[in-house]
Design a protein around this motif. Structure first.
Motif, PDB file in Angstrom:
ATOM      1  N   UNK A 104      26.808  59.741 -54.422  1.00  0.00           N
ATOM      2  CA  UNK A 104      26.208  59.394 -53.148  1.00  0.00           C
ATOM      3  C   UNK A 104      27.167  58.548 -52.311  1.00  0.00           C
ATOM      4  N   UNK A 105      26.984  58.558 -51.010  1.00  0.00           N
ATOM      5  CA  UNK A 105      27.748  57.653 -50.155  1.00  0.00           C
ATOM      6  C   UNK A 105      27.197  56.241 -50.334  1.00  0.00           C
ATOM      7  N   UNK A 106      28.043  55.262 -50.055  1.00  0.00           N
ATOM      8  CA  UNK A 106      27.618  53.869 -50.160  1.00  0.00           C
ATOM      9  C   UNK A 106      27.025  53.418 -48.828  1.00  0.00           C
ATOM     10  N   UNK A 165      18.319  65.215 -49.208  1.00  0.00           N
ATOM     11  CA  UNK A 165      17.709  66.334 -49.916  1.00  0.00           C
ATOM     12  C   UNK A 165      16.414  65.873 -50.559  1.00  0.00           C
ATOM     13  N   UNK A 166      15.418  66.714 -50.529  1.00  0.00           N
ATOM     14  CA  UNK A 166      14.115  66.349 -51.088  1.00  0.00           C
ATOM     15  C   UNK A 166      13.983  66.823 -52.525  1.00  0.00           C
ATOM     16  N   UNK A 223      20.691  67.800 -56.246  1.00  0.00           N
ATOM     17  CA  UNK A 223      21.406  68.365 -57.389  1.00  0.00           C
ATOM     18  C   UNK A 223      21.291  67.348 -58.519  1.00  0.00           C
ATOM     19  N   UNK A 224      20.649  67.742 -59.568  1.00  0.00           N
ATOM     20  CA  UNK A 224      20.315  66.846 -60.675  1.00  0.00           C
ATOM     21  C   UNK A 224      21.523  66.064 -61.200  1.00  0.00           C
ATOM     22  N   UNK A 278      14.435  61.226 -52.860  1.00  0.00           N
ATOM     23  CA  UNK A 278      14.928  60.584 -54.087  1.00  0.00           C
ATOM     24  C   UNK A 278      15.084  59.072 -53.917  1.00  0.00           C
ATOM     25  N   UNK A 279      14.918  58.335 -55.004  1.00  0.00           N
ATOM     26  CA  UNK A 279      14.934  56.872 -54.971  1.00  0.00           C
ATOM     27  C   UNK A 279      16.228  56.319 -54.379  1.00  0.00           C
TER      28      UNK A 279
END
Length: 171
Positions: free
Chosen positions: A13-15, A38-39, A7-8, A46-47
Motif C-alpha cells: 500500500x502507499x503510505x 478496492x472493495x 488482492x489478498x 479494507x481496514x
C-alpha cells in the motif's frame, strides 16, 4: 497497493506521506486526484484503506482550504528556487519535508527554520501564517520580487507531513 480492487497477497500500500504528497503535487500542477480503494467481496473498504483515508481526512481538516481554494486556471504556481518541491499557489505556501523543533535530546537535529527562496514573486507580502497553528513566521522581500521565507518546523508532538501557510498580500 499495486492492483485494481483487492488482492489478498498484495500488501504494498502507499503510505500516508506518499498520498498527501500526491495531493499537494496534484494541486501544484492544477490537477485533481482520484483516490481509489478496492472493495472487499462484501463491499467493505479494507481496514488499511480505511485507516489511510482517515489520516488523509485528518490532514484535509487542517489544510483542505488550501486544496479547495487553488485551482489551475485562476492561480499561478510559483516554484521555490533550487532543488525543492516547495511552491506557492494562489495565496498558499506548500512546504515539504520539514522536521520537528525540539530539544536535541528528544528530536534528532532539533530542526531550525528552513530558508526557502522564491525569485520574482510579483505580489507584496504582508504576512505568512501557518494554517495548522495560526503562527506567523519570518520572511523578507526585496524590490526585485525575491521572497525569502524562513519556514519553521513542526512543534514536537506534531507532524502533518506537508505544511501549508496562508500568504497575505497588499491589495
Amino acid at each position: 497497493n499495486k492492483h485494481w480492487g483487492v488482492a489478498k497477497n498484495d500488501i504494498n500500500y502507499v503510505s500516508p506521506k506518499q498520498l498527501i504528497d500526491q495531493i499537494c503535487n496534484s494541486r501544484k500542477v492544477g490537477a485533481n486526484l482520484l483516490i481509489n480503494t478496492g472493495l472487499e467481496f462484501d463491499g467493505a473498504i479494507p481496514a488499511f484503506s480505511q485507516s489511510l483515508l482517515k489520516i488523509v481526512g485528518q490532514w484535509m481538516s487542517v489544510y483542505g482550504e488550501a486544496i479547495y481554494a487553488t485551482n489551475h486556471y485562476e492561480n499561478q504556481t510559483y516554484l521555490a528556487s533550487g532543488e525543492t518541491t516547495d511552491f506557492i499557489k494562489g495565496n498558499y505556501l506548500f512546504v515539504y519535508g520539514l522536521g520537528n523543533i525540539g530539544n536535541s535530546n528528544v528530536v534528532l537535529g532539533g530542526e531550525k527554520a528552513r530558508k526557502i527562496v522564491f525569485n520574482q514573486y510579483p505580489q507584496r507580502v504582508t504576512s505568512i501564517t501557518w494554517l495548522d497553528n495560526q503562527a506567523l513566521f519570518e520572511f523578507e522581500q526585496v524590490l526585485d520580487g525575491t521572497l525569502t521565507i524562513y519556514a519553521n518546523a513542526f512543534q514536537y508532538g506534531t507532524h502533518l507531513i506537508d505544511r501549508v501557510a496562508t500568504i497575505t498580500v497588499e491589495d
